[in-house]
Scaffold this motif. Structure first.
Motif, PDB file in Angstrom:
ATOM      1  N   ASP A  10       0.782  -1.239  -0.472  1.00  0.00           N
ATOM      2  CA  ASP A  10      -0.110  -0.058   0.185  1.00  0.00           C
ATOM      3  C   ASP A  10       1.061   1.210   0.068  1.00  0.00           C
ATOM      4  O   ASP A  10       0.439   2.315  -0.838  1.00  0.00           O
ATOM      5  CB  ASP A  10      -1.052  -0.296   0.958  1.00  0.00           C
ATOM      6  N   LEU A  11       2.018   0.854   0.787  1.00  0.00           N
ATOM      7  CA  LEU A  11       2.565   2.139   0.854  1.00  0.00           C
ATOM      8  C   LEU A  11       3.510   2.897  -0.581  1.00  0.00           C
ATOM      9  O   LEU A  11       3.925   4.332  -1.071  1.00  0.00           O
ATOM     10  CB  LEU A  11       4.022   2.626   1.940  1.00  0.00           C
ATOM     11  N   THR A  12       3.783   1.626  -1.064  1.00  0.00           N
ATOM     12  CA  THR A  12       4.618   2.015  -2.770  1.00  0.00           C
ATOM     13  C   THR A  12       3.867   2.150  -3.688  1.00  0.00           C
ATOM     14  O   THR A  12       3.771   3.257  -4.313  1.00  0.00           O
ATOM     15  CB  THR A  12       5.059   0.236  -2.830  1.00  0.00           C
ATOM     16  N   GLU A  13       2.351   1.621  -3.531  1.00  0.00           N
ATOM     17  CA  GLU A  13       1.218   2.472  -4.455  1.00  0.00           C
ATOM     18  C   GLU A  13       0.953   3.724  -4.099  1.00  0.00           C
ATOM     19  O   GLU A  13       0.607   4.679  -4.882  1.00  0.00           O
ATOM     20  CB  GLU A  13      -0.492   1.510  -4.245  1.00  0.00           C
ATOM     21  N   ASP A  14       1.237   4.526  -2.820  1.00  0.00           N
ATOM     22  CA  ASP A  14       0.726   5.489  -2.177  1.00  0.00           C
ATOM     23  C   ASP A  14       1.948   6.597  -3.014  1.00  0.00           C
ATOM     24  O   ASP A  14       2.046   7.011  -3.790  1.00  0.00           O
ATOM     25  CB  ASP A  14       0.721   6.150  -1.132  1.00  0.00           C
ATOM     26  N   LEU A  15       2.869   5.697  -2.996  1.00  0.00           N
ATOM     27  CA  LEU A  15       4.688   6.461  -3.638  1.00  0.00           C
ATOM     28  C   LEU A  15       4.223   6.697  -5.637  1.00  0.00           C
ATOM     29  O   LEU A  15       4.494   7.870  -6.091  1.00  0.00           O
ATOM     30  CB  LEU A  15       5.356   5.575  -3.507  1.00  0.00           C
TER      31      LEU A  15
END
Length: 145
Positions: A75-80
């Motif tokens: 999810d954090l990678t998607e946010d980035l």
């Protein structure tokens, strides 16, 4: 995490509101000739000069592009990635805009995307640093009822 997601989502909707306001200000006084010559007729037929969130291709906004897996790293990678895509969109608008008022607002929004990218990157680094720690799960007391 829910509170942080809610706050971030609220801020992103604020970005949408600011861009929508810019579009409204630029199009509210269009006359029939402006609509036709500007290639705005198909949009105008469906929405008049109201703001309807769409991509430059004409595809309406939907939540389909929001990927949530429940996995912190994913999810954090998607946010980035989302922050970088938004920054790129703002970069492209800046390449095309010659209106100083539009340019100033878009530069502000672009700067926010850069800050968000940096914070999500820090969050990703912290999450990766803690991957080998024991998982702790918190139960909502209302689930016990």
């Amino acid at each position: 995490m829910v509170q942080e997601t809610s706050t971030a989502g609220t801020e992103e909707l604020g970005h949408l509101e600011m861009v929508g306001t810019i579009v409204h200000q630029l199009t509210r006084n269009l006359n029939e000739k402006d609509v036709k010559e500007g290639g705005f007729a198909p949009y105008f037929i469906d929405h008049t000069a109201s703001v309807y969130p769409t991509a430059a291709s004409g595809s309406p906004w939907s939540a389909d592009g929001i990927a949530v897996t429940g996995d912190t790293i994913a999810d954090l990678t998607e946010d980035l990635a989302a922050e970088q895509k938004a920054r790129l969109t703002y970069d492209n608008i800046l390449r095309l805009s010659d209106d100083p008022d539009v340019t100033d607002a878009i530069r502000f929004l672009r700067a926010r995307e850069i800050v968000h990218f940096q914070r999500f990157g820090e969050g990703l680094r912290l999450a990766k640093d803690r991957m080998n720690e024991k998982n702790v799960y918190y139960m909502n007391p209302s689930f016990d009822k």
